[in-house]
Write a protein that holds these residues in place. Structure first.
Motif, PDB file in Angstrom:
ATOM      1  N   ASP A  76       0.972  -1.026   0.167  1.00 28.78           N
ATOM      2  CA  ASP A  76      -0.070   0.347   0.108  1.00 28.78           C
ATOM      3  C   ASP A  76       0.716   1.375   0.179  1.00 28.78           C
TER       4      ASP A  76
ATOM      5  N   GLU B  23       1.140   5.740  -7.688  1.00 30.73           N
ATOM      6  CA  GLU B  23       0.704   6.118  -9.318  1.00 30.73           C
ATOM      7  C   GLU B  23       1.505   6.610 -10.355  1.00 30.73           C
TER       8      GLU B  23
ATOM      9  N   LYS C 124       1.225  -2.598 -10.185  1.00 32.91           N
ATOM     10  CA  LYS C 124       0.231  -3.841 -10.198  1.00 32.91           C
ATOM     11  C   LYS C 124      -0.414  -3.925 -11.458  1.00 32.91           C
ATOM     12  N   THR C 125      -0.074  -4.847 -11.743  1.00 40.42           N
ATOM     13  CA  THR C 125      -0.967  -5.593 -13.123  1.00 40.42           C
ATOM     14  C   THR C 125      -2.171  -4.732 -13.794  1.00 40.42           C
ATOM     15  N   ARG C 126      -2.759  -4.889 -14.794  1.00 35.96           N
ATOM     16  CA  ARG C 126      -4.583  -4.216 -14.743  1.00 35.96           C
ATOM     17  C   ARG C 126      -5.112  -5.378 -14.636  1.00 35.96           C
ATOM     18  N   THR C 127      -4.779  -6.220 -14.004  1.00 38.70           N
ATOM     19  CA  THR C 127      -5.785  -7.537 -13.194  1.00 38.70           C
ATOM     20  C   THR C 127      -5.711  -7.320 -11.453  1.00 38.70           C
ATOM     21  N   GLY C 128      -4.639  -6.251 -11.095  1.00 42.54           N
ATOM     22  CA  GLY C 128      -4.783  -6.203  -9.664  1.00 42.54           C
ATOM     23  C   GLY C 128      -3.749  -6.776  -9.301  1.00 42.54           C
ATOM     24  N   GLU C 129      -2.663  -7.750  -9.547  1.00 44.21           N
ATOM     25  CA  GLU C 129      -1.617  -8.113  -9.618  1.00 44.21           C
ATOM     26  C   GLU C 129      -0.271  -7.805  -8.780  1.00 44.21           C
TER      27      GLU C 129
END
Length: 514
Positions: free
Chosen positions: A50, A55, A128-133
């Motif tokens: 976190d 960003e 984080k990747t676009r899938t949130g990983e």
């Protein structure tokens, strides 16, 4: 139609890797560097994601971290690749591109000469990747160990609409023999040993906090004693004398109580030359504790408190799932005498019966006996067959026949018995304790009786230890002793079916080639 490539043999795969090793060296890349700076683990990355994932422009203002571990999976997509890095704490996805590496390294080294299982180091930042990983963007990549022998890799295939797994490293014997591989490809196994280590730490801390001294006693002993067991025999060349690997450390710890310590304990490796089973290994670990001026009633309270604390520290609850049973270690366990427990399960009151009567009852209960067995051993066999397996919740079995306990003090009010208890849990003995015999004359008589049993063919009977008897003659205060089987307790606390599952390197039959 194109034909599928035949799978390479283990020998061919190893030959390929040796060739890659040669090419790495030829390119001036050290496949086995001496060190690598690791700043964090995969667990740290997950714990701090976190604050470390920010960003904005890639890499700008990010926390740089350095990880190391094995490359367990890899997906190459042209100029970029993803792979899973597994370290001692877990797994993290890593993203790397051609432009992140020195010119030519991605195509000529990373894609062609790096294999699954290789130990690598990566430095970069989290995103984080676009899938949130959660993923580490590697800005630097270093080969730390080139692996010659491929790790077993499980493969999934679909058969009749169901997923089937092939080549999983699941064969029990192979896993025990090659624990180093087991720990890599079955990382959940590491959790078992982490819990075992934590269990020992909790017990050690509790005894140390009480003021008891942790000590070390000899493993090589001129006379073995402290338990009824067959020893391993060895020879000391310089002294030209036969020695035994200890079957227990009891007699040496009691010498220290004679010497003036009020409480001593030792986490000890002991050795018994007996059969192997899922509950027995010839080399095993136990902790023995001796406390002056206390008796077996006090020790039952202590054991309850200690194992309740172990359960809470490992599981956050006094309740532990073991197979199909939920075992509750909350204090207040049942206490029942050995003879009452046998009568409850068999309907026979064995107290005071002679050997012929006991043999007759044993035969009616289909319990085998032989001519070397005295009364105590027959009673123990009946208990082991008909009572012990039925005791799932923690239960103190108390007040044993004197014949079974040559080192225990006579019961203060029950003739023919001693002040002894065993803790039975999940159908097996976990610990053994008694108010210690400190009368040197009584102790001599009991050890001499053991010697007679030994002469009659009982190869588990004890020997007479003259130095131990001499120590008692100098005076040992009232004392209670405890032995806890660490391996069996670990089986319960980690929900494992076999003692081999809680030993890193259990004893095995010799491995035969071919």
């Amino acid at each position: 139609m194109s034909k599928e490539k035949p799978e390479l043999s283990q020998h061919e795969l190893e030959a390929q890797r040796r060739e890659k090793l040669r090419l790495l060296i030829e390119k001036g890349i050290n496949p086995y560097p001496n060190e690598y700076e690791v700043t964090h683990t995969t667990a740290d990355a997950k714990a701090h994601q976190d604050e470390w994932v920010v960003e904005g422009e890639a890499g700008a203002g990010h926390q740089r971290i350095s990880l190391a571990g094995r490359m367990m999976t890899r997906r190459i997509m042209g100029k970029a690749a993803f792979f899973n890095l597994q370290d001692s704490e877990g797994v993290l996805q890593v993203y790397i591109t051609r432009d992140d590496l020195p010119e030519g390294y991605y195509n000529e080294v990373f894609k062609k000469l790096i294999d699954l299982g290789d130990i690598v180091g990566v430095k970069g930042f989290l995103f984080k990747t676009r899938t949130g990983e959660l993923t580490l963007h590697a800005e630097a990549f270093t080969l730390l160990t080139k692996v010659i022998r491929p790790l077993p890799v499980a493969k999934e295939a679909e058969e009749d609409g169901k997923k089937v797994t092939y080549s999983a490293f699941s064969d029990k014997e192979l896993r025990y023999r090659q624990r180093y591989v087991d720990l890599v490809v079955n990382p959940h196994v590491r959790d078992v040993f982490r819990k075992r280590s934590k269990m020992i730490a909790v017990m050690r801390d509790m005894m140390t906090e009480r003021g008891y001294l942790e000590v070390e006693t000899p493993i090589l002993q001129p006379i073995y004693g402290g338990a009824s067991a067959r020893p391993f025999v060895t020879h000391h060349n310089t002294l030209d004398m036969q020695l035994y690997l200890r079957v227990a450390n009891e007699l040496y710890l009691k010498r220290l109580i004679v010497g003036g310590f009020d409480g001593v304990f030792e986490f000890a490796k002991d050795f018994r030359n007996e059969g192997m089973s899922r509950f027995h290994n010839p080399e095993f670990t136990q902790v023995e504790l001796y406390v002056a001026y206390k008796d077996y009633n006090w020790m039952m309270d202590f054991v309850e408190e200690m194992l309740e604390k172990v359960a809470l520290e490992l599981h956050g609850s006094t309740k532990v799932q073991v197979g199909s049973h939920e075992i509750d270690f909350q204090k207040g366990w049942r206490r029942v005498t050995m003879f009452d427990a046998i009568e409850e399960q068999t309907g026979h009151n064995l107290f005071g019966l002679d050997v012929p009567e006991l043999r007759k009852i044993a035969a009616s209960l289909k319990v085998g006996t032989d001519d070397t067995m005295g009364a105590g051993k027959i009673i123990d066999e009946i208990f082991g067959e008909h009572v012990e397996p039925k005791l799932i919740q923690p239960t103190f079995i108390t007040d044993y026949p004197i014949e079974m306990s040559p080192l225990a003090k006579k019961h203060r009010s029950k003739e023919g018995l001693v002040e002894r208890f065993e803790l039975i849990c999940n159908g097996k003995e976990v610990c053994n304790a008694f108010t210690e015999l400190n009368d040197p004359i009584d102790q001599r008589n009991r050890l001499e009786e053991q010697a007679r049993l030994r002469a009659d063919g009982d190869d588990e009977a004890m020997s007479v230890d003259e130095d131990f008897l001499r120590a008692l003659e100098y005076g040992m205060p009232p004392t209670v002793g405890l032995g806890v089987g660490i391996d069996r307790l670990a089986m319960i606390m980690t929900n494992q079916e076999s003692i081999r599952d809680v030993l890193f390197f259990p004893h095995m039959r010799p491995e035969h080639a071919g």
